[in-house]
Motif scaffolding. Structure first.
Motif, PDB file in Angstrom:
ATOM      1  N   UNK A 178      19.444   4.237  15.733  1.00 36.84           N
ATOM      2  CA  UNK A 178      20.898   4.713  16.441  1.00 36.84           C
ATOM      3  C   UNK A 178      22.544   4.100  15.898  1.00 36.84           C
ATOM      4  N   UNK A 179      22.820   4.649  15.949  1.00 36.43           N
ATOM      5  CA  UNK A 179      24.213   4.283  15.606  1.00 36.43           C
ATOM      6  C   UNK A 179      25.517   4.421  16.023  1.00 36.43           C
ATOM      7  N   UNK A 180      26.314   3.713  15.827  1.00 36.29           N
ATOM      8  CA  UNK A 180      26.891   3.292  17.115  1.00 36.29           C
ATOM      9  C   UNK A 180      27.547   3.862  17.675  1.00 36.29           C
ATOM     10  N   UNK A 181      27.520   5.413  17.586  1.00 35.89           N
ATOM     11  CA  UNK A 181      28.229   5.919  18.510  1.00 35.89           C
ATOM     12  C   UNK A 181      27.495   6.235  19.487  1.00 35.89           C
ATOM     13  N   UNK A 182      26.062   6.766  19.740  1.00 41.82           N
ATOM     14  CA  UNK A 182      24.964   6.046  20.271  1.00 41.82           C
ATOM     15  C   UNK A 182      24.282   4.792  21.101  1.00 41.82           C
ATOM     16  N   UNK A 183      25.131   3.624  20.460  1.00 44.13           N
ATOM     17  CA  UNK A 183      24.912   2.969  20.752  1.00 44.13           C
ATOM     18  C   UNK A 183      25.557   2.436  21.901  1.00 44.13           C
ATOM     19  N   UNK A 184      27.238   2.812  21.528  1.00 40.49           N
ATOM     20  CA  UNK A 184      27.882   2.384  22.857  1.00 40.49           C
ATOM     21  C   UNK A 184      27.937   3.030  24.290  1.00 40.49           C
ATOM     22  N   UNK A 185      27.332   4.811  23.765  1.00 35.35           N
ATOM     23  CA  UNK A 185      26.788   5.355  25.302  1.00 35.35           C
ATOM     24  C   UNK A 185      25.825   4.960  26.066  1.00 35.35           C
ATOM     25  N   UNK A 186      24.327   4.423  24.981  1.00 33.02           N
ATOM     26  CA  UNK A 186      23.388   3.513  25.477  1.00 33.02           C
ATOM     27  C   UNK A 186      23.697   2.207  26.608  1.00 33.02           C
ATOM     28  N   UNK A 187      24.950   1.701  25.830  1.00 29.50           N
ATOM     29  CA  UNK A 187      25.017   0.357  26.421  1.00 29.50           C
ATOM     30  C   UNK A 187      25.714   0.487  27.414  1.00 29.50           C
ATOM     31  N   UNK A 188      27.009   1.544  27.407  1.00 31.77           N
ATOM     32  CA  UNK A 188      27.321   2.312  28.933  1.00 31.77           C
ATOM     33  C   UNK A 188      26.667   2.713  30.042  1.00 31.77           C
ATOM     34  N   UNK A 189      25.552   2.965  29.710  1.00 30.83           N
ATOM     35  CA  UNK A 189      24.280   3.565  30.602  1.00 30.83           C
ATOM     36  C   UNK A 189      23.132   2.551  31.331  1.00 30.83           C
ATOM     37  N   UNK A 190      22.693   1.716  30.182  1.00 32.51           N
ATOM     38  CA  UNK A 190      21.891   0.961  30.282  1.00 32.51           C
ATOM     39  C   UNK A 190      22.341  -0.872  30.197  1.00 32.51           C
ATOM     40  N   UNK A 191      23.306  -1.125  29.979  1.00 34.76           N
ATOM     41  CA  UNK A 191      23.343  -2.867  29.675  1.00 34.76           C
ATOM     42  C   UNK A 191      22.338  -3.394  29.232  1.00 34.76           C
TER      43      UNK A 191
END
Lengths: 387, 520
Positions: free
Chosen positions: B293-306
């Protein structure tokens, strides 16, 4: 120009050196109405093809086309000997985990015959490893399917259709396999059971064992009954021993740990030990367990839970069995002489479930199901390829 | 409508064609129709009456409003409204439906949950859609003999849930497993993160019962696997609904591993990450899963799942090894060393089952989190040889820059199966055009690197234009002959998978949708 010669039985051998020459052969056969036999497992002198059939031998097509070892795939011409491929892969610590029983067998014959040995319990069969093919069909058309990547769903999966097609759909000329790493260590243990119930109990435990066997074979040596049983209740002969061979692999400590688990699972049996005169290794077992690839053997596939019952009934009728217990596969040899072993097998399997193979290693079923028949006429409308 | 997710794109109508790329040509075909395809199928009252007699009025949809729901699947680019949707409850009803379609020469298409990302269940040219969602019984589970019998409408995850506590599971686990059906998995030969070690759907299908386009109920294989004959289950799986309608499936169930070790390796550069992937596979280690998973997707996941993902990392690898308790630690240690040797700044080991479950939840719901990044997105499904992952990711980054389209990556790195996600706003036609070109270049590069355009989503209608680049004319002719052996007049799932000549009686599609001609 394709070389030709005659084999020991006088049958004409055609030895193309390229896919283009295979196409030439096919077109010539179409033109002359002659028939070809190809990708065979049995030796030239032992198959039942008539003299009028020309045998295509791909031994000149034996090159590695591409071996990107770090991708764990290999592409080879179909005439390469399996033993040669095994050697090449071992240099990279890799394997095609299909047990080889004949060092001269070609890769094309391996795939066409869907050869599978003892380790199919842990590794699966060729349908799990062939990821790309090139072949020439009965109209002389070169066709490809799959590719050289391990995951690919583009187009129909003609790879699996060709695996086990017994050379009846086309001549395989090139194959791509996905590979597995060689294990650090392999270990075999054998156990003997005098009682069918104990044997069945061990198999049931092994199905949920904490160990992870890659090989779970059995053999059941029968002595002919004094008289034929009169009904099913007579079929159990409690004094006939069953032998179970179990292979595990991995790091040395993983193997040792698994062996202890196996001993617990097989507590109802007696572990077979060797003073050195017996080679109790996975490698030896796999190389010598070439059962199932003789035309006089009958192959049964039943439920693993029914294996003991089927073997016991066959034993009561005087038939020894051996095979892959974990997969529910039994091979039966006719030792009673004049009995129709296939009929006996069909009768027993009809009660327990499963199938009796109507195929031999080189010959597809004489009466295929309608879909298989339709596919045969699609690929080989002029019946160039002998059955 | 913004916010659409698709295997390709939406909003073609404002584009100006200026390229010969396959996706662009496909787009042109959409532009020529401009709107949803309607059908010229002649649905007579008599035919509807026959269908109603089979399923009853409650399980038959024919009004325009109701049918609109079925105009597309997860591939939203192309829409085609079926003329009728029926919901059979058993194989006998499917036989009767297909027989009626044959009598009236009406095309039909089976549909599971409609999660295809390639238009696999698009009713090209209209006709009858056979929705299998009411056939959702788990018929049998046999642990001793390691198989289950299921109806095609069973949702993938429901089989694994039914097996919970038994020590067994069903191995193929597509990210959409909470919605997709096992019948759909058979049609597309679905994969998932754990197929790296355990194989894709075809490796776990023992047999299939299906209704042929001629209306015959046929069983190929069964609980003991293939019988006497060719490996017809192997051929059937992945045929994208073009061989018939699946009514029952025998699947292999797999023993649960005794132990897992799940790791998150964190990298400061994408190059280092891809090098680690290459080094792990090159070392002969086959983890149960190896996902990037690259930076972009990680950012989205972090927002969603913390979850606590490091937002400054350029990429992370989710790596799982499984097997014997006595063996997994050593394998995890080797992988950790290889990652660090490749430049990982940290490798975290999941400490609890709860943490592992959350990590996998993040991975499997990554596509759902994309909505936080962009109103629309386009996912591709290319595959490259595993050692070419570094090269293709560099190429994707270059394409992203050149076309000024943001691309994030979450994919099955261990298989070389990419899912570049191109972010855009479909209301911006110029952006759409650039996304199309970028997608085409990426898939073309996959082919150039010795790979394929699809690892698990299927060709469907979306990628038909690439088939001529992957296969020779002769290959495609042979495949077409195979299709005819099952589906001689092409009425079963027309316009899918092959770019070759098609179905008798499908001329109406050409009239209404000229570009589609090439897809038949």
């Amino acid at each position: 120009m394709t070389n030709s010669s005659a084999n020991d039985s006088g049958q004409q051998l055609l030895m193309p050196a390229s896919t283009a020459e295979v196409v030439e052969l096919l077109r010539a056969a179409v033109g002359s109405g002659s028939r070809l036999s190809t990708n065979r497992v049995t030796a030239a002198g032992t198959n039942s093809a008539p003299d009028s059939v020309r045998r295509v031998d791909l031994q000149k097509m034996n090159e590695v086309v591409d071996y990107p070892a770090r991708d764990m795939t290999v592409t080879v011409q179909a005439g390469m000997a399996v033993s040669e491929l095994t050697k090449i892969l071992a240099e990279e610590n890799q394997q095609l985990p299909i047990d080889e029983f004949d060092p001269l067998l070609s890769v094309g014959a391996l795939v066409a015959g869907d050869i599978a040995g003892p380790r199919q319990y842990g590794y699966g069969t060729l349908r799990d490893y062939v990821i790309g093919i090139e072949a020439v069909d009965g109209q002389g058309r070169i066709f490809h399917a799959g590719g050289r990547v391990v995951k690919n769903v583009a187009g129909y999966d003609l790879c699996r259709l060709m695996v086990g097609s017994r050379g009846s759909l086309g001549i395989l000329t090139q194959l791509t396999f996905k590979l597995k790493p060689l294990p650090e260590q392999t270990t075999l243990r054998s156990f003997r059971f005098d009682d069918a119930a104990d044997f069945e109990s061990a198999l049931t435990k092994l199905n949920v064992s904490a160990a992870n066997p890659v090989l779970l074979d059995f053999n059941f040596a029968s002595s002919p009954p004094a008289q034929q049983p009169t009904d099913d209740s007579d079929c159990v002969q409690k004094d006939i021993p069953y032998a179970l061979h179990i292979g595990v692999e991995g790091a040395p400590e993983a193997c040792s740990w698994q062996i202890e688990q196996l001993r617990n699972d097989c507590a109802g049996g007696e572990e077979v030990t060797s003073d050195g005169s017996l080679d109790l290794s996975v490698d030896h077992h796999c190389r010598n367990a070439g059962y199932g690839w003789q035309d006089n053997e009958v192959r049964i596939r039943t439920f693993p839970s029914k294996l003991v019952a089927v073997a016991t009934e066959l034993g009561a009728r005087g038939y020894s069995t051996q095979g892959h217990a974990g997969n529910g596969i039994l091979f039966v040899q006719d030792r009673t002489g004049d009995t129709d072993v296939r009929t006996v097998c069909r009768d027993i399997v009809s009660r327990h479930g499963g199938t009796v193979s109507e195929w031999t290693v080189d010959h597809p079923a004489k009466n295929p199901d309608p879909l298989s028949a339709k596919l045969r006429s699609t690929f080989d409308p002029r019946s160039i390829f002998t059955a | 409508m913004p916010g659409g997710a698709s295997g390709a794109l939406a909003g073609f109508s404002d584009l100006t064609a200026n390229t010969e790329s396959p996706l662009f040509r496909l787009a042109e075909s959409h532009m020529s129709s401009a709107e949803t395809v309607t059908t010229n199928c002649v649905i007579t009252a008599e035919f509807l009456k026959e269908l109603a007699a089979v399923v009853g009025p409650a399980r038959l949809l024919s009004s325009k409003d109701e049918l609109l729901v079925y105009e597309c699947d997860g591939y939203v680019v192309e829409k085609s409204v079926p003329d009728v949707v029926v919901f059979p409850e058993n194989a006998a009803e499917v036989v009767a439906i297909v027989t009626a379609c044959g009598k009236h020469r009406i095309p039909f298409v089976p549909r599971g949950a409609g999660t295809s990302l390639a238009g696999g269940c698009l009713p090209v040219g209209g006709g009858v859609m056979i929705a299998m969602t009411k056939m959702r019984q788990i018929v049998d589970i046999n642990l001793r003999d390691r198989y289950a019998v299921v109806e095609p409408g069973v949702v993938n995850v429901n089989l694994t849930r039914a097996l919970a506590g038994t020590g067994f599971h069903y191995a193929p686990d597509p990210s959409s497993q909470g919605a997709c059906t096992l019948g759909g998995n058979v049609a597309t030969n679905s994969g998932g993160p754990h197929t790296l070690k355990y194989g894709v759907t075809v490796n776990h299908v023992l047999g299939v019962e299906f209704v042929s386009p001629q209306g015959e109920l046929i069983q190929i294989g069964g609980p003991c696997g293939r019988g006497n004959g060719f490996d017809l289950p192997g051929l059937f799986v992945g045929s994208e609904g073009t061989f018939g309608v699946v009514t029952k499936i025998w699947v292999r169930i797999t023993r649960n591993p005794a132990a897992y070790r799940t790791m998150l390796a964190i990298f400061d550069s994408v190059d280092d990450t891809t090098q680690a992937i290459s080094n792990i596979i090159g070392a002969g280690i086959v983890p149960a899963a190896l996902e990037m998973m690259d930076k972009g997707i990680v950012a989205a996941l972090e927002q969603a799942f913390h979850f606590g993902f490091p937002l400054d990392a350029e990429a992370v690898l989710l790596i799982e090894v499984d097997g014997l308790e006595v063996a997994v630690d050593a394998e995890a240690e080797t992988i950790t060393r290889l990652c660090k040797d490749s430049g990982a700044r940290e490798v975290r080991l999941s400490q609890t089952e709860k943490e592992r479950a959350l990590l996998w939840k993040c991975r499997k719901q990554a596509f759902g989190a994309i909505g936080r990044l962009s109103p629309s997105y386009c996912t591709q499904d290319g595959v490259v040889p595993r050692t070419k992952v570094p090269e293709i990711l560099r190429f994707i980054a270059e394409v992203s820059k050149r076309h000024d389209i943001r691309i994030v990556n979450v994919f099955h790195a261990g298989d070389g199966n990419l899912h570049p996600i191109l972010l855009f706003d479909e209301r911006n036609a110029e952006q759409v055009k650039r996304v199309m070109l970028a997608s085409d270049e990426i898939l073309g590069k996959c082919i150039d690197l010795g790979g394929s355009v699809t690892g698990e989503h299927g060709i469907g209608v979306e990628k038909i234009s690439f088939m001529n680049r992957l296969f020779t004319d002769e290959d495609l002719t042979v495949m077409e002959d195979v299709r005819k052996a099952f589906n001689p007049d092409g009425r079963c799932s027309p316009g899918k998978l092959l770019p070759t000549a098609g179905a008798c009686g499908m001329e109406h599609i050409e009239k209404q949708h000229p570009g589609r001609k090439a897809a038949m």
